[in-house]
Design a protein around this motif. Structure first.
Motif, PDB file in Angstrom:
ATOM      1  N   LEU A 190      30.548   0.637 113.842  1.00 43.16           N
ATOM      2  CA  LEU A 190      30.339  -0.827 113.780  1.00 43.16           C
ATOM      3  C   LEU A 190      29.271  -1.517 114.468  1.00 43.16           C
ATOM      4  CD1 LEU A 190      34.031  -2.036 113.612  1.00 43.16           C
ATOM      5  CD2 LEU A 190      32.703  -1.757 111.743  1.00 43.16           C
ATOM      6  N   GLN A 191      28.931  -1.048 115.961  1.00 46.53           N
ATOM      7  CA  GLN A 191      27.977  -1.483 116.697  1.00 46.53           C
ATOM      8  C   GLN A 191      26.650  -1.115 116.018  1.00 46.53           C
ATOM      9  OE1 GLN A 191      28.481  -3.107 119.166  1.00 46.53           O
ATOM     10  NE2 GLN A 191      26.357  -3.435 119.477  1.00 46.53           N
ATOM     11  N   GLN A 192      26.480  -0.089 115.152  1.00 49.25           N
ATOM     12  CA  GLN A 192      25.342   0.331 114.684  1.00 49.25           C
ATOM     13  C   GLN A 192      24.981  -0.756 113.444  1.00 49.25           C
ATOM     14  OE1 GLN A 192      25.621   4.543 113.355  1.00 49.25           O
ATOM     15  NE2 GLN A 192      25.008   5.190 115.660  1.00 49.25           N
ATOM     16  N   GLU A 193      26.192  -0.794 112.708  1.00 50.72           N
ATOM     17  CA  GLU A 193      26.193  -1.775 111.442  1.00 50.72           C
ATOM     18  C   GLU A 193      25.802  -3.047 111.837  1.00 50.72           C
ATOM     19  OE1 GLU A 193      29.756  -1.403 109.265  1.00 50.72           O
ATOM     20  OE2 GLU A 193      29.160   0.382 108.678  1.00 50.72           O
ATOM     21  N   LEU A 194      26.277  -3.592 113.049  1.00 51.54           N
ATOM     22  CA  LEU A 194      26.184  -4.968 113.705  1.00 51.54           C
ATOM     23  C   LEU A 194      24.680  -4.955 113.934  1.00 51.54           C
ATOM     24  CD1 LEU A 194      27.012  -7.504 114.553  1.00 51.54           C
ATOM     25  CD2 LEU A 194      27.733  -6.811 116.775  1.00 51.54           C
ATOM     26  N   ASN A 195      23.820  -3.918 114.654  1.00 51.47           N
ATOM     27  CA  ASN A 195      22.727  -4.122 114.924  1.00 51.47           C
ATOM     28  C   ASN A 195      21.677  -4.066 113.745  1.00 51.47           C
ATOM     29  OD1 ASN A 195      23.233  -3.868 117.723  1.00 51.47           O
ATOM     30  ND2 ASN A 195      22.903  -1.453 117.884  1.00 51.47           N
ATOM     31  N   ALA A 196      22.270  -3.212 112.667  1.00 56.07           N
ATOM     32  CA  ALA A 196      21.464  -3.571 111.417  1.00 56.07           C
ATOM     33  C   ALA A 196      21.472  -4.941 110.787  1.00 56.07           C
ATOM     34  CB  ALA A 196      21.882  -2.348 110.377  1.00 56.07           C
ATOM     35  N   VAL A 197      22.845  -5.448 110.975  1.00 58.05           N
ATOM     36  CA  VAL A 197      22.921  -6.785 110.397  1.00 58.05           C
ATOM     37  C   VAL A 197      22.156  -7.703 111.103  1.00 58.05           C
ATOM     38  CG1 VAL A 197      24.708  -8.377 109.974  1.00 58.05           C
ATOM     39  CG2 VAL A 197      25.220  -6.340 109.231  1.00 58.05           C
ATOM     40  N   ARG A 198      22.215  -7.837 112.409  1.00 56.48           N
ATOM     41  CA  ARG A 198      21.628  -8.385 113.291  1.00 56.48           C
ATOM     42  C   ARG A 198      20.053  -8.600 112.839  1.00 56.48           C
ATOM     43  NH1 ARG A 198      24.262  -7.652 119.132  1.00 56.48           N
ATOM     44  NH2 ARG A 198      26.182  -8.891 118.770  1.00 56.48           N
ATOM     45  N   GLN A 199      19.435  -7.073 113.105  1.00 55.09           N
ATOM     46  CA  GLN A 199      17.953  -6.738 112.401  1.00 55.09           C
ATOM     47  C   GLN A 199      17.684  -7.639 111.096  1.00 55.09           C
ATOM     48  OE1 GLN A 199      17.114  -2.891 112.752  1.00 55.09           O
ATOM     49  NE2 GLN A 199      17.285  -2.677 114.748  1.00 55.09           N
ATOM     50  N   GLU A 200      18.828  -7.474 110.249  1.00 56.05           N
ATOM     51  CA  GLU A 200      18.384  -8.137 109.030  1.00 56.05           C
ATOM     52  C   GLU A 200      18.404  -9.571 108.823  1.00 56.05           C
ATOM     53  OE1 GLU A 200      20.624  -7.871 104.265  1.00 56.05           O
ATOM     54  OE2 GLU A 200      21.433  -6.525 105.950  1.00 56.05           O
ATOM     55  N   ALA A 201      19.469 -10.011 109.821  1.00 59.84           N
ATOM     56  CA  ALA A 201      19.649 -11.591 109.983  1.00 59.84           C
ATOM     57  C   ALA A 201      18.295 -12.166 110.617  1.00 59.84           C
ATOM     58  CB  ALA A 201      20.683 -11.963 110.715  1.00 59.84           C
ATOM     59  N   GLU A 202      17.734 -11.237 111.688  1.00 60.62           N
ATOM     60  CA  GLU A 202      16.432 -11.766 112.170  1.00 60.62           C
ATOM     61  C   GLU A 202      15.478 -11.743 111.018  1.00 60.62           C
ATOM     62  OE1 GLU A 202      13.629 -10.727 116.100  1.00 60.62           O
ATOM     63  OE2 GLU A 202      15.570  -9.475 115.718  1.00 60.62           O
ATOM     64  N   SER A 203      15.235 -10.787 110.381  1.00 66.38           N
ATOM     65  CA  SER A 203      14.275 -10.497 109.506  1.00 66.38           C
ATOM     66  C   SER A 203      14.577 -11.699 108.448  1.00 66.38           C
ATOM     67  CB  SER A 203      14.550  -9.299 108.553  1.00 66.38           C
ATOM     68  OG  SER A 203      13.554  -9.173 107.443  1.00 66.38           O
ATOM     69  N   PHE A 204      15.817 -12.114 107.789  1.00 62.57           N
ATOM     70  CA  PHE A 204      15.937 -13.005 106.946  1.00 62.57           C
ATOM     71  C   PHE A 204      15.729 -14.351 107.615  1.00 62.57           C
ATOM     72  CE2 PHE A 204      18.978 -16.331 105.379  1.00 62.57           C
ATOM     73  CZ  PHE A 204      18.746 -16.177 104.240  1.00 62.57           C
ATOM     74  N   ALA A 205      15.932 -14.650 108.880  1.00 63.67           N
ATOM     75  CA  ALA A 205      15.666 -15.844 109.543  1.00 63.67           C
ATOM     76  C   ALA A 205      14.071 -15.956 109.542  1.00 63.67           C
ATOM     77  CB  ALA A 205      15.963 -15.954 110.947  1.00 63.67           C
ATOM     78  N   ASN A 206      13.253 -15.186 109.635  1.00 63.60           N
ATOM     79  CA  ASN A 206      11.881 -15.153 109.628  1.00 63.60           C
ATOM     80  C   ASN A 206      11.290 -15.370 108.090  1.00 63.60           C
ATOM     81  OD1 ASN A 206      11.866 -14.437 112.460  1.00 63.60           O
ATOM     82  ND2 ASN A 206      11.657 -12.208 112.127  1.00 63.60           N
ATOM     83  N   THR A 207      11.958 -14.570 107.256  1.00 64.18           N
ATOM     84  CA  THR A 207      11.794 -15.028 105.943  1.00 64.18           C
ATOM     85  C   THR A 207      12.083 -16.409 105.482  1.00 64.18           C
ATOM     86  OG1 THR A 207      12.253 -12.601 105.256  1.00 64.18           O
ATOM     87  CG2 THR A 207      12.141 -14.171 103.446  1.00 64.18           C
ATOM     88  N   HIS A 208      13.503 -16.864 105.883  1.00 61.18           N
ATOM     89  CA  HIS A 208      13.645 -18.113 105.630  1.00 61.18           C
ATOM     90  C   HIS A 208      12.584 -19.269 106.362  1.00 61.18           C
ATOM     91  CE1 HIS A 208      16.326 -21.691 106.193  1.00 61.18           C
ATOM     92  NE2 HIS A 208      16.590 -21.445 105.181  1.00 61.18           N
ATOM     93  N   ALA A 209      12.088 -18.926 107.650  1.00 58.87           N
ATOM     94  CA  ALA A 209      11.152 -19.865 108.071  1.00 58.87           C
ATOM     95  C   ALA A 209       9.922 -19.858 107.311  1.00 58.87           C
ATOM     96  CB  ALA A 209      10.979 -19.493 109.580  1.00 58.87           C
ATOM     97  N   GLU A 210       9.455 -18.533 106.988  1.00 57.71           N
ATOM     98  CA  GLU A 210       8.249 -18.495 106.085  1.00 57.71           C
ATOM     99  C   GLU A 210       8.448 -19.450 104.918  1.00 57.71           C
ATOM    100  OE1 GLU A 210       7.237 -14.152 105.702  1.00 57.71           O
ATOM    101  OE2 GLU A 210       6.681 -13.962 107.869  1.00 57.71           O
TER     102      GLU A 210
END
Length: 434
Positions: A190-210
């Motif tokens: 779950l920690q690994q999945e959480l890290n992946a989700v966080r990275q995806e969320a960060e990428s999504f946030a960057n994409t959202h900002a762009e």
């Protein structure tokens, strides 16, 4: 001498009974302490040691109790008669300050005490007595269980049940440990999945900002394009209105404005083409001058040239040369000649000959107009012209000025201009290109 609390050090105000302490008060206190110690001394040393061990008291408390017993046995009962109240109070506090009643079991309980400290000591003593009572009851039950022979089978059964419970607990412990290991593994996953989700969320946030940056840029460009569109639409509306106005208007009609004034004299572009008779002229200024008439003939010659180009009609008898007020008409053929299409007010010997040439120029102009009328009637048999041209007359009025009445000549020029205007409108309706 003032007294302070032996626990918190606060100054004390002694009770009135202590202020009046004497030998009798001291004796009562000593007797009470001796009675309590006497009851304790009646118990054998082994029993006292057993009870002390049962209470789980520290060794320092045991030593304090033994020391207090020795001290109580060696304490004199009375004081000398010469002791004053201060000495009685001191001895009374020493008697009460017995280590037997120490609340914390680590140091002697010293008197005097304030009320708050006394309450705290009493609370601690009550708790310790309750704990000791519970331990005593537990030891008694344990002793009864150990000494009872009738309950041997129950004890064995209890042992077996306890062993089973221990085994069950051990099994449960192993199962819980296995589940704990599985939970640890699941937690890592779950920690690994959480890290992946966080990275995806960060990428999504960057994409959202762009995306919003691009959206704002597109919105700004859209507003600019809409503004440009509105401006172009407004400009197109203005241009369409101008185009409709231009389509409805005609340059030929603006260039060749043919009409007549209130006196019946023909006009072209504001120039009069005709003369008044002497009967209608009251002053010399009302007569139309020749420069204006010559300018009107120049406009008429230009109109004939334009109509010939629009109708693709080439003159055969005469050729018109429009030159403003100095226009001319050239006769073609064997008897070639060129005549001036303008008149003059000058009285000269050659005026008679000039008038004849001017009349020939006007006859040539009328001949060219007749050829244009014939060309238009050939192209459109339904065309009905208002006046008929025959030789030098139009509508029954001669175009010659010499030996002619001014009103007749003016009527002939008016008929000529009306005919040319009708030909111009017909050519515009037919949309002939020049």
């Amino acid at each position: 001498m003032g007294w302070n609390c032996q626990e918190c050090g606060q100054p004390l105000q002694l009770d009135r009974s202590l202020e009046e302490a004497d030998q009798h008060t001291l004796g009562i206190a000593q007797a009470t302490v001796k009675e309590a110690l006497g009851q304790w001394n009646t118990v054998s040393s082994e029993t006292r040691q057993t009870h002390l061990n049962a209470l789980s008291l520290p060794s320092s408390v045991h030593q304090a109790i033994q020391k207090q017993l020795q001290h109580a046995n060696s304490t004199p009962e009375t004081l000398s008669a010469s002791s004053d109240k201060q000495q009685y109070q001191t001895r009374l506090f020493q008697t009460l300050s017995t280590e037997t009643f120490a609340a914390n079991h680590s140091s002697a309980l010293r008197h005097p005490l304030c009320e708050d400290c006394t309450k705290q000591v009493l609370d601690r003593s009550t708790q310790e007595i309750e704990i000791a009572r519970k331990e005593r009851n537990a030891l008694r039950e344990f002793e009864d269980d150990c000494t009872s022979e009738g309950h041997e089978s129950a004890r064995m059964q209890k042992r077996r049940s306890l062993r089973k419970e221990v085994q069950d607990i051990a099994s449960s412990t192993q199962q819980v440990q296995s589940e704990l290991l599985a939970c640890d593994s699941a937690q890592e996953t779950l920690q690994q999945e959480l890290n992946a989700v966080r990275q995806e969320a960060e990428s999504f946030a960057n994409t959202h900002a762009e995306f919003w940056i691009a959206f704002n840029q597109q919105t700004s460009e859209l507003h600019q394009m809409q503004s440009e569109l509105h401006r172009n639409q407004a400009q197109a509306a203005v241009l369409c209105e101008m185009l409709n106005h231009l389509e409805q208007a005609n340059a030929y009609l603006d260039v060749f404005d043919i009409g007549q004034d209130e006196r019946g004299i023909a006009t072209i572009n504001g120039w009069h083409l005709g003369r008044l008779s002497t009967a209608h002229v009251s002053t010399a200024g009302e007569q139309i001058d020749w420069p204006e008439i010559n300018a009107a003939w120049g406009q008429t010659a230009f109109l004939l040239t334009v109509l010939s180009r629009k109708l693709a009609c080439e003159f055969t008898q005469y050729q018109i040369h429009p030159c403003g007020p100095l226009s001319a008409v050239e006769r073609l053929g064997a008897d070639h000649a060129k005549y001036e299409l303008y008149g003059t007010n000058e009285w000269q010997i050659g005026r008679l000959f000039h008038s004849r040439r001017f009349d020939q120029a006007m006859v040539g102009t009328l001949a060219c107009a007749k050829q244009l009328c014939e060309r238009a009637c050939d192209m459109d048999p339904a065309l009905d012209l208002p006046y008929t041209i025959q030789k030098d007359t139009i509508g029954g009025a001669s175009i010659r000025l010499q030996f002619n009445h001014p009103d007749t000549w003016s009527r002939a020029t008016l008929s000529l201009l009306i005919t040319l205007r009708m030909l111009l409108h017909w050519a515009i309706d037919q949309n002939f290109k020049p």
